[in-house]
Design an enzyme around this catalytic site. Structure first.
Site, PDB file in Angstrom:
ATOM      1  N   THR A  52      -1.418   4.739  -0.031  1.00  0.00           N
ATOM      2  CA  THR A  52      -1.746   3.320  -0.187  1.00  0.00           C
ATOM      3  C   THR A  52      -3.150   3.093  -0.730  1.00  0.00           C
ATOM      4  OG1 THR A  52      -0.265   2.738   1.602  1.00  0.00           O
ATOM      5  CG2 THR A  52      -1.966   1.137   1.092  1.00  0.00           C
ATOM      6  N   THR A 128      -0.836   7.679   4.646  1.00  0.00           N
ATOM      7  CA  THR A 128      -0.886   7.854   6.106  1.00  0.00           C
ATOM      8  C   THR A 128       0.423   8.405   6.680  1.00  0.00           C
ATOM      9  OG1 THR A 128      -0.225   5.548   6.378  1.00  0.00           O
ATOM     10  CG2 THR A 128      -2.581   6.028   6.496  1.00  0.00           C
TER      11      THR A 128
END
Ligand code: ASP
Length: 381
Positions: A52, A128
């Site tokens: 991200t 993540t």
């Protein structure tokens, strides 16, 4: 580690690995010039894999997609104020970390090994979702690591006004550059930095899909107190025992799986899963301190798998605490069937450790013994 043993798998050791293939997946993106007056600056290598932090919104679909490193770094002009020498590599095709495979771990390890002597520390930018797997895998692959490897990412893309990516990146660079009074690196291990928390990589787990503090380490304290300053907690930092050179182990065997128990799991499911062709290791996620059903079909299937050389490691579905094989009769029956306790391993560390040990060519008995031996601070027995 004995590297000379026979291994069979799809993620082989480097001596048989097609380095050209690896090199087609990674490329240098920027390199700072070193002059006489700036040669004392900390030297950090950033490895951008995707996630991200570097994503932008696709205007047609509205979904977030990985983008290139230049765009990412242009959004952090503050980086220049650190006065570090920073070079960078990126995956040729940055990925969402849910697409990570052991081949990508090998790519990251390869960059670190190739440039180990040139840099003081390494910062890996990563999604993540599977960050804790990569951190755990690298901790096993990079034997005798004596420099910081800090893995970070973000919940919001770096281009967004409220991004957490800028802070995470800057703090990771500072952690990677931190030295003690003798000029030695403060960190000599693979870590995860997220929202001012620094965790041992093989002890961390993603626990939130949307909080900025997305990671937790349920059985191990944080490695530093990060507030206005960064204070490392010497007493918990990992220190490699031997003063030996870095040794990178590339072999990984992914013939492993999770088997999570639930009330109602039945014989057909269990026997099919444990008869998966090629299966070598299982992380069984049990209840509480390591308990499971006491039905004879269950224990017989488990014993049969163990007798066939499949290594079954017992880890708990609870986030905190440790496996205690003999607290309950139900847990003890599993161990009598041949299951070994995973103590307080995270799921991510347990499964990557199995992949790593089988990838090094160890046989089932050796893997069982090493699964119960802490290698790089991944568990407490
Ligand atoms: N799906 C993203 C990834 O893991 C999530 C993130 O980066 O936070 O690449």
């Amino acid at each position: 580690m004995n590297k000379d043993k026979k291994h069979t798998d799809i993620y082989p050791q480097k001596d048989t690995y097609p380095v050209e293939t690896m090199l087609s997946r990674i490329k240098p993106v920027s390199s700072d010039s070193i002059t006489e007056e700036n040669s004392q600056r900390p030297k950090i290598l950033i490895i951008y894999t995707g996630g991200t932090i570097g994503m932008v919104e696709n205007p047609e679909t509205g979904t977030l997609e990985p983008f290139d490193f230049e765009t990412l770094i242009d959004n952090v002009p503050r980086i220049k104020r650190l006065d570090y020498h920073i070079d960078s590599f990126q995956f040729t095709e940055p990925i969402d970390s849910s697409a990570m495979t052991p081949a990508h771990w090998q790519d990251i390890a390869y960059v670190i090994e190739s440039f180990y002597d040139m840099y003081d520390g390494f910062v890996v930018l990563h999604g993540t979702d599977t960050m804790a797997y990569t951190a755990s895998a690298l901790s096993f692959m990079l034997e005798n690591l004596r420099k910081p490897v800090v893995i970070t990412g973000s919940q919001l893309p770096i281009q967004e006004v409220r991004t957490d990516g800028e802070e995470n990146l800057i703090t990771s660079l500072q952690v990677a550059a931190a030295r003690n009074a003798e000029g030695k690196p403060m960190l000599e291990e693979v870590s995860i930095l997220f929202e001012n928390y620094l965790w041992r990589g093989n002890r961390a787990t993603k626990y939130s899909a949307d909080n900025f503090d997305a990671f937790k380490s349920n059985n191990f304290p944080r490695l530093a107190k990060i507030g206005m300053g960064i204070t490392f907690r010497e007493e918990v930092l990992w220190r490699p025992k031997e003063n030996a050179p870095l040794k990178v182990h590339y072999g990984m065997d992914s013939n492993v799986m999770y088997l999570s128990l639930f009330p109602g799991i039945n014989e057909t499911m269990i026997s099919h899963m444990l008869r998966t062709p090629g299966l070598r290791g299982v992380v069984m996620k049990t209840y509480g301190a390591g308990n499971g059903p006491s039905d004879s079909w269950f224990l017989e299937s488990v014993k049969d798998a163990c007798d066939r050389g499949i290594v079954i490691v017992n880890t708990s579905q609870c986030d905190n605490g440790t496996i205690d094989p003999y607290r309950y009769k139900t847990g003890s029956a599993l161990f009598q069937a041949g299951v070994i306790p995973g103590h307080d391993l995270t799921s991510e560390a347990a499964i990557t450790k199995l992949m790593f040990l089988f990838g090094q060519g160890y046989d089932s008995d050796e893997v069982k013994e090493l699964m119960e031996t802490p290698l790089v601070g991944e568990m407490q027995k």
